[in-house]
Design a protein around this motif. Structure first.
Motif, short mmCIF file in Angstrom:
data_model
loop_
_atom_site.label_atom_id
_atom_site.label_comp_id
_atom_site.label_asym_id
_atom_site.label_seq_id
_atom_site.Cartn_x
_atom_site.Cartn_y
_atom_site.Cartn_z
N ASP A 90 -2.14 11.18 11.03
CA ASP A 90 -2.06 11.65 9.65
C ASP A 90 -2.30 10.48 8.72
OD1 ASP A 90 -1.45 14.31 10.26
OD2 ASP A 90 0.70 13.89 10.37
N VAL A 91 -2.99 10.73 7.60
CA VAL A 91 -3.24 9.68 6.61
C VAL A 91 -2.00 9.54 5.75
CG1 VAL A 91 -4.64 8.99 4.64
CG2 VAL A 91 -5.73 10.04 6.63
N VAL A 92 -1.40 8.35 5.77
CA VAL A 92 -0.19 8.06 5.00
C VAL A 92 -0.56 7.51 3.62
CG1 VAL A 92 1.89 6.60 4.95
CG2 VAL A 92 1.11 7.60 7.10
N TRP A 93 -1.62 6.74 3.56
CA TRP A 93 -2.09 6.13 2.32
C TRP A 93 -3.60 6.00 2.40
CZ3 TRP A 93 -4.89 1.66 1.65
CH2 TRP A 93 -5.05 1.22 0.33
N SER A 94 -4.27 6.10 1.24
CA SER A 94 -5.73 6.01 1.22
C SER A 94 -6.19 5.40 -0.10
CB SER A 94 -6.33 7.42 1.36
OG SER A 94 -7.70 7.40 1.09
N SER A 95 -7.32 4.71 -0.06
CA SER A 95 -7.92 4.18 -1.30
C SER A 95 -8.70 5.28 -2.03
CB SER A 95 -8.85 3.01 -0.98
OG SER A 95 -9.96 3.45 -0.20
N SER A 100 6.88 3.29 15.05
CA SER A 100 5.59 4.00 15.11
C SER A 100 4.44 3.04 15.35
CB SER A 100 5.37 4.80 13.84
OG SER A 100 5.30 3.94 12.73
N SER A 101 3.35 3.58 15.85
CA SER A 101 2.14 2.81 16.11
C SER A 101 1.09 3.24 15.10
CB SER A 101 1.67 3.10 17.55
OG SER A 101 0.48 2.44 17.80
N ASP A 102 0.80 2.38 14.14
CA ASP A 102 -0.03 2.75 12.99
C ASP A 102 -1.23 1.81 12.87
OD1 ASP A 102 2.24 4.52 12.05
OD2 ASP A 102 3.18 2.55 11.94
N THR A 103 -2.25 2.25 12.12
CA THR A 103 -3.44 1.42 11.92
C THR A 103 -3.92 1.51 10.48
OG1 THR A 103 -4.96 3.19 12.58
CG2 THR A 103 -4.27 1.66 14.30
N LEU A 104 -4.48 0.41 10.01
CA LEU A 104 -5.18 0.36 8.73
C LEU A 104 -6.64 0.21 9.08
CD1 LEU A 104 -4.74 0.24 5.62
CD2 LEU A 104 -4.84 -2.25 5.84
N ARG A 105 -7.46 1.15 8.65
CA ARG A 105 -8.86 1.15 9.04
C ARG A 105 -9.76 1.74 7.97
NH1 ARG A 105 -9.67 4.43 14.20
NH2 ARG A 105 -7.91 3.18 14.85
N ILE A 106 -11.04 1.55 8.13
CA ILE A 106 -12.05 2.18 7.27
C ILE A 106 -12.53 3.44 7.96
CG2 ILE A 106 -14.33 1.95 6.22
CD1 ILE A 106 -12.90 -0.18 4.92
N ILE A 107 -12.49 4.56 7.24
CA ILE A 107 -13.06 5.80 7.77
C ILE A 107 -14.06 6.31 6.75
CG2 ILE A 107 -11.04 6.40 9.15
CD1 ILE A 107 -10.37 8.51 6.98
N SER A 108 -14.78 7.35 7.12
CA SER A 108 -15.80 7.93 6.25
C SER A 108 -16.28 6.88 5.27
CB SER A 108 -15.29 9.17 5.53
OG SER A 108 -14.20 8.89 4.69
N VAL A 133 -7.83 3.51 4.93
CA VAL A 133 -6.69 4.41 5.10
C VAL A 133 -5.66 3.80 6.03
CG1 VAL A 133 -8.02 6.52 4.69
CG2 VAL A 133 -7.79 5.65 7.01
N LEU A 134 -4.42 4.19 5.81
CA LEU A 134 -3.31 3.86 6.70
C LEU A 134 -3.01 5.14 7.47
CD1 LEU A 134 -1.06 2.06 7.77
CD2 LEU A 134 0.29 2.70 5.75
N ILE A 135 -3.16 5.06 8.79
CA ILE A 135 -2.99 6.24 9.64
C ILE A 135 -1.78 6.03 10.54
CG2 ILE A 135 -4.06 7.64 11.45
CD1 ILE A 135 -6.77 6.81 10.32
N ASP A 136 -0.90 7.06 10.58
CA ASP A 136 0.28 6.94 11.44
C ASP A 136 -0.07 7.33 12.87
OD1 ASP A 136 0.34 9.73 11.57
OD2 ASP A 136 2.05 9.93 10.23
N ALA A 174 0.83 -1.21 0.00
CA ALA A 174 0.00 0.00 0.00
C ALA A 174 0.86 1.26 0.00
CB ALA A 174 -0.93 0.00 1.21
N ASN A 175 1.74 1.36 0.95
CA ASN A 175 2.52 2.59 1.17
C ASN A 175 3.95 2.47 0.68
OD1 ASN A 175 2.86 0.70 3.36
ND2 ASN A 175 3.86 2.31 4.53
N ARG A 176 4.15 1.91 -0.48
CA ARG A 176 5.51 1.66 -0.96
C ARG A 176 6.35 2.92 -1.11
NH1 ARG A 176 5.38 -1.13 -6.50
NH2 ARG A 176 7.58 -0.75 -6.29
N HIS A 177 5.70 4.07 -1.35
CA HIS A 177 6.45 5.31 -1.52
C HIS A 177 6.51 6.14 -0.24
CE1 HIS A 177 6.88 4.50 -5.73
NE2 HIS A 177 5.57 4.37 -5.86
#
Length: 172
Positions: free
Chosen positions: A107-112, A87-95, A100-103, A77-80
């Motif tokens: 902050d959103v690091v990656w999103s669909s 860090s403590s991060d999560t992959l979750r569904i929002i809105s 999204v991948l949240i750090d 997902a976040n290759r770039h």
């Protein structure tokens, strides 16, 4: 006394490893993925989770074969935008409908970059495809197969822009 201590330590370490490698079956607005969990496809062919590549301190979210002893990553997902190891991060569904991948600073690091008017879930299927779909109608909102990285799996789409990038890379 020493044998009892070793036995207790062995039992505790097995329990800790089981907790650390727990699996979940879907991601939703109330169930999210952290480094302590992996999302596993129904028959256990693929895993999605946080991983480190080689000796790197960077952390990524990706999909790999579960049953191959050498971790073979097929999608990232976040290759770039790798995450720091600590860090403590999560992959979750929002809105509804956006995975999204949240750090750790939220902050959103990656999103669909998808949305839906109803609640959505994300599941990993046995082809290695991460699918975000509406919970009730099961209408697809987004899928990782439309965004291949370095590995093509059966069923993935190869767009003209992807072929052009490959051509440029090979001509170097």
């Amino acid at each position: 006394m020493g044998k009892v201590t070793i036995l207790v330590l062995l039992i505790v370490s097995l329990h800790v490893q089981k907790i650390y490698t727990s699996k979940i079956d879907l991601i939703s607005d109330s169930r999210f993925l952290t480094e302590a969990y992996t999302l596993v496809s129904q028959t256990g062919i693929f895993k999605l989770g946080f991983f480190r590549s080689g000796n790197s301190e960077n952390k990524y979210v990706g999909i790999w074969y579960k049953k191959i002893s050498v971790q073979t990553v097929v999608w990232v997902a976040n290759r770039h935008l790798p995450l720091p190891s600590a860090s403590s991060d999560t992959l979750r569904i929002i809105s509804p409908g956006n995975i999204v991948l949240i750090d750790e600073t939220n902050d959103v690091v990656w999103s669909s970059n998808t949305t839906s008017s109803v609640n959505a879930i994300a599941q990993l299927d046995d082809t290695g495809n991460l699918i975000v779909k509406e919970r009730i109608k099961e209408k697809f909102l987004w899928q990782s197969f439309d965004y291949p990285t370095d590995t093509l799996l059966p069923g993935m789409k190869l767009h003209y822009k992807d072929m052009e990038l490959c051509r440029r890379h090979l001509s170097r």
